[in-house]
Design a protein around this motif. Structure first.
Motif, short mmCIF file in Angstrom:
data_model
loop_
_atom_site.label_atom_id
_atom_site.label_comp_id
_atom_site.label_asym_id
_atom_site.label_seq_id
_atom_site.Cartn_x
_atom_site.Cartn_y
_atom_site.Cartn_z
N PRO A 19 45.10 45.75 24.33
CA PRO A 19 46.04 45.41 23.24
C PRO A 19 47.36 46.15 23.40
O PRO A 19 47.43 47.27 23.91
N ASN A 20 48.40 45.48 22.95
CA ASN A 20 49.74 46.07 22.85
C ASN A 20 50.37 46.40 24.19
O ASN A 20 51.25 47.26 24.29
N THR A 21 49.93 45.72 25.24
CA THR A 21 50.60 45.88 26.53
C THR A 21 51.73 44.86 26.71
O THR A 21 52.78 45.19 27.25
N SER A 22 51.54 43.63 26.24
CA SER A 22 52.59 42.62 26.36
C SER A 22 53.74 42.93 25.42
O SER A 22 53.55 43.37 24.28
N LEU A 23 54.96 42.70 25.88
CA LEU A 23 56.13 42.87 25.01
C LEU A 23 56.24 41.78 23.96
O LEU A 23 56.91 41.96 22.95
N TYR A 24 55.58 40.65 24.20
CA TYR A 24 55.75 39.50 23.32
C TYR A 24 54.72 39.43 22.20
O TYR A 24 55.02 38.95 21.10
N THR A 25 53.47 39.81 22.48
CA THR A 25 52.40 39.61 21.50
C THR A 25 51.32 40.66 21.74
O THR A 25 51.10 41.10 22.87
N PRO A 26 50.63 41.11 20.68
CA PRO A 26 49.71 42.25 20.85
C PRO A 26 48.48 41.98 21.70
O PRO A 26 47.93 42.93 22.26
N ASN A 27 48.02 40.73 21.80
CA ASN A 27 46.77 40.45 22.51
C ASN A 27 46.96 39.33 23.52
O ASN A 27 47.40 38.24 23.17
N THR A 28 46.61 39.61 24.79
CA THR A 28 46.80 38.62 25.85
C THR A 28 45.65 38.68 26.86
O THR A 28 44.91 39.67 26.93
N VAL A 29 45.56 37.62 27.64
CA VAL A 29 44.75 37.63 28.87
C VAL A 29 45.67 37.24 30.02
O VAL A 29 46.72 36.59 29.81
N ILE A 30 45.28 37.62 31.23
CA ILE A 30 46.09 37.33 32.41
C ILE A 30 45.23 36.58 33.42
O ILE A 30 44.26 37.14 33.95
N PRO A 31 45.54 35.31 33.70
CA PRO A 31 44.81 34.61 34.76
C PRO A 31 45.23 35.17 36.12
O PRO A 31 46.40 35.48 36.35
N ALA A 32 44.25 35.33 37.02
CA ALA A 32 44.53 35.97 38.30
C ALA A 32 43.58 35.44 39.37
O ALA A 32 42.58 34.78 39.07
N VAL A 33 43.91 35.74 40.61
CA VAL A 33 43.04 35.45 41.75
C VAL A 33 42.73 36.76 42.45
O VAL A 33 43.64 37.55 42.76
N ARG A 34 41.45 37.00 42.68
CA ARG A 34 41.01 38.23 43.35
C ARG A 34 40.83 37.96 44.84
O ARG A 34 40.21 36.97 45.24
N THR B 141 40.60 29.15 41.16
CA THR B 141 41.59 28.94 40.10
C THR B 141 41.22 29.67 38.82
O THR B 141 40.05 29.76 38.46
N ALA B 142 42.23 30.18 38.14
CA ALA B 142 42.08 30.74 36.79
C ALA B 142 43.16 30.14 35.91
O ALA B 142 44.30 29.96 36.35
N ARG B 143 42.80 29.84 34.66
CA ARG B 143 43.76 29.22 33.74
C ARG B 143 43.57 29.81 32.34
O ARG B 143 42.44 30.01 31.88
N ALA B 144 44.69 30.11 31.69
CA ALA B 144 44.68 30.54 30.29
C ALA B 144 45.70 29.71 29.54
O ALA B 144 46.79 29.40 30.08
N GLN B 145 45.37 29.35 28.32
CA GLN B 145 46.27 28.48 27.57
C GLN B 145 46.08 28.70 26.08
O GLN B 145 45.09 29.25 25.63
N GLN C 149 44.39 30.48 47.76
CA GLN C 149 43.60 30.02 48.90
C GLN C 149 42.71 31.16 49.42
O GLN C 149 43.21 32.20 49.84
N GLY C 150 41.40 30.94 49.37
CA GLY C 150 40.48 31.94 49.86
C GLY C 150 40.19 33.05 48.89
O GLY C 150 39.51 34.03 49.24
N GLY C 151 40.69 32.93 47.66
CA GLY C 151 40.44 33.95 46.64
C GLY C 151 39.46 33.44 45.59
O GLY C 151 38.96 32.32 45.67
N THR C 152 39.24 34.25 44.57
CA THR C 152 38.33 33.91 43.48
C THR C 152 39.06 34.06 42.16
O THR C 152 39.60 35.14 41.85
N GLY C 153 39.11 33.00 41.37
CA GLY C 153 39.78 33.06 40.09
C GLY C 153 39.08 34.01 39.13
O GLY C 153 37.86 34.13 39.14
N VAL D 118 46.71 29.87 37.88
CA VAL D 118 46.88 30.60 39.13
C VAL D 118 45.81 30.12 40.10
O VAL D 118 44.62 30.12 39.77
N THR D 119 46.23 29.72 41.30
CA THR D 119 45.31 29.23 42.31
C THR D 119 45.60 29.95 43.63
O THR D 119 46.76 30.04 44.04
#
Length: 567
Positions: free
Chosen positions: A533-548, A507-511, A522-526, A519-520
């Protein structure tokens, strides 16, 4: 910001346009608002800057508004720009010329306020302007919403008694009709070439069709009535694109036109159409404008910037010049209504009750409305092959959300630069590959299934199943090579109150204090992707929770749960 009366709307228009007054060229035919480049020359950029405020000014004058400074600017500019002997002449257009786009605002101004932009001109000035506008009848246009520009120009020329080409106008309208796909929806061109449905339908084809139904009702009543019926049908479904907080769905190209998102409902009110009750349409318009006015979309001089929720060039198209954002002025068509119109007195009502899940089959989108107000739209990545730029991001994400927006990649040489929120991103030899378009898809009542290939030798069938606070993704991957894939959630703003991000096991979580995404897999790694910077349309700085996930050579099924919450 209060938006109830005609005075409120007029004050907002003036707030947006008054900063432009000192920026017009000496002869007033050009308006240069910045130094970034586009795919057409500087003279055309200046003409675009000049023309687009007319989408708001002409209705303002039509409804009784007075601004002698702007009236003088546009009379002088129209005379100078269309005079071949003037140093600010806009030039002789060629085939597929951007100048034809900008003629449409002038055509509408001739229809709406000839007493301001036409009657005061001299005979020679009228002849020059009419001759310049008529060039649209002697050149090729792209076979898309541009055909309506020729329609509006010919209607305008005819309205002031100047030569025009109504036969060609009717031929263009017949072609537009061939793009109709049902439920009020068109494609922006031949469906098998340009299959995607996006804002070019409400703020272009539907908008212009409604205008035609008003200005050509007497000469072409059958077609006018057809446009009106389709607008009524379309307007019922288009409400799904809006969040109760005023945001509209960030999806597709030309999002730099921002509050043009609600212009369709302004056109309906102007035309006396009620696909939704008048107070509900007012609510959509008011809340959308208010949502935008809470974002830093203006520069220090009060000029609109290129970008979405803040100045941002990475998401722009090659046709976005510094004057392009003023296309959103089309929303101010409501200012053409007289003071006595009930629109100005009815309260702004909330959205009507809408189902939690709705398959909008004529638009190829599956809509999900969550209890906390979020709107998710699951997309099939069905797009034209000739891209305007970053179509993978603008049409290919698994789901688009009104509270999180989406990210536009800076490059595919690093996961953090690619910022592949809401995508399954494959990393091969250090490069990032995502869904660009789908080979096929199926939109069911409760899920969306698509088949796609990110890279030669890899085929993916993705099943998106809305449920609970988000959705399940089930990917069946057939790969001829071993590689790594990241199943990514939404981009969550950082550097703000309550921000935290962590990965634990699968699991990975951002808040932050307002939003969270978990994001959770099965069988992956959070993991947490630190987006550039400046990739999101909404705000200049973000992180993206993901599973590898480790992708073996052969076939593997990945199951990922993505949940989001708003507070």
């Amino acid at each position: 910001m209060e938006l109830q009366t005609r005075q409120d709307f007029a004050a907002l228009l003036r707030r947006m346009l008054d900063p432009l007054k000192p920026l017009y060229s000496p002869q007033k035919a050009l308006l240069q608002l910045g130094d970034t480049g586009v795919s057409y020359p500087p003279r055309t950029i200046g003409m675009e800057g000049f023309s687009r405020p007319l989408w708001g000014l002409a209705p303002y004058w039509m409804g009784g508004g007075v601004d002698e400074d702007f009236a003088a600017i546009y009379r002088k500019g129209l005379a100078a720009g269309s005079d071949p002997q003037n140093p600010e002449y806009w030039g002789d257009p060629g085939d597929y010329d951007q100048l034809f786009v900008e003629m449409a605002a002038i055509g509408c101004a001739l229809l709406e306020v000839p007493q301001i932009v036409w009657d005061p001109l001299t005979g020679e000035q009228k002849k020059n302007l009419a001759r310049w506008l008529d060039t649209i009848n002697h050149h090729e246009l792209p076979h898309c919403n541009w055909l309506f520009f020729r329609v509006l120009v010919n209607l305008g020329l005819d309205a002031v008694g100047m030569p025009c080409n109504l036969e060609r106008m009717y031929h263009d309208l017949d072609e537009v009709d061939s793009w109709y796909v049902g439920s009020g929806w068109y494609t922006d061109g031949t469906p098998d070439v340009k299959p995607q449905r996006d804002y070019y339908i409400p703020w272009a084809i539907q908008y212009y069709g409604v205008l035609y139904s008003v200005f050509a009702a007497g000469r072409d009543p059958a077609r006018a009535e057809k446009f009106r019926k389709r607008a009524l049908e379309f307007g019922k479904e288009f409400a799904f694109w809006f969040d109760e907080n005023g945001a509209a769905l960030p999806y597709g190209r030309s999002l730099g036109y921002r509050f043009g998102q609600c212009a369709f409902y302004s056109a309906c009110v102007f035309a006396g159409l009620e696909p939704l009750p008048l107070d509900v349409m007012k609510g959509i318009i008011v809340r959308n404008l208010q949502w935008w006015c809470q974002r830093p979309i203006f520069d220090r001089d009060g000029v609109l910037t290129i970008g979405y929720c803040y100045p941002q060039l990475y998401m722009s198209e090659k046709y976005n010049s510094p004057g392009s954002p003023y296309w959103g002025m089309k929303t101010f068509l409501v200012l053409a209504l007289p003071e006595s119109h009930p629109f100005w007195s009815v309260p702004a009502a909330p959205l009507p009750p809408l189902p939690a899940l709705y398959a909008m089959k004529s638009a190829d989108l599956l809509f999900q409305r969550l209890p906390d107000g979020q709107v998710n739209a699951y997309a099939p990545a069905e797009v034209e092959c000739s891209e305007h730029g970053q179509f993978s991001e603008k049409y290919g994400k698994f789901v688009y959300n009104t509270r999180f927006g989406f990210s536009a990649s800076r490059s595919n040489v690093q996961l953090e630069q690619a910022a592949p929120d809401s995508m399954l991103a494959f990393v091969i030899d250090g490069y990032v590959f995502i869904r660009r378009h789908s080979e096929s898809f199926q939109l069911w009542g409760d899920r969306l299934i698509s088949k796609w290939s990110p890279f030669a030798g890899i085929t993916v069938v993705t099943e998106l199943i809305p449920q609970g606070k988000g959705h399940i993704r089930r990917h069946t991957v057939q790969s001829s090579i071993a590689c790594t894939a990241y199943d990514c959630g939404f981009a969550v703003p950082k550097f703000c109150a309550g921000f935290a991000a962590a990965a634990d096991g699968e699991t990975a979580r951002a808040q932050n204090a307002a939003l969270s995404c978990t994001v959770t897999g099965q069988g992956g790694t959070g993991c947490i992707v630190e987006a550039w910077p400046n990739t999101s349309l909404y705000t200049p700085n973000t992180v993206i929770p993901a599973v590898r996930y480790a992708i073996p050579a052969g076939t593997v099924t990945l199951t990922t749960c993505v949940e989001s919450e708003c507070r």
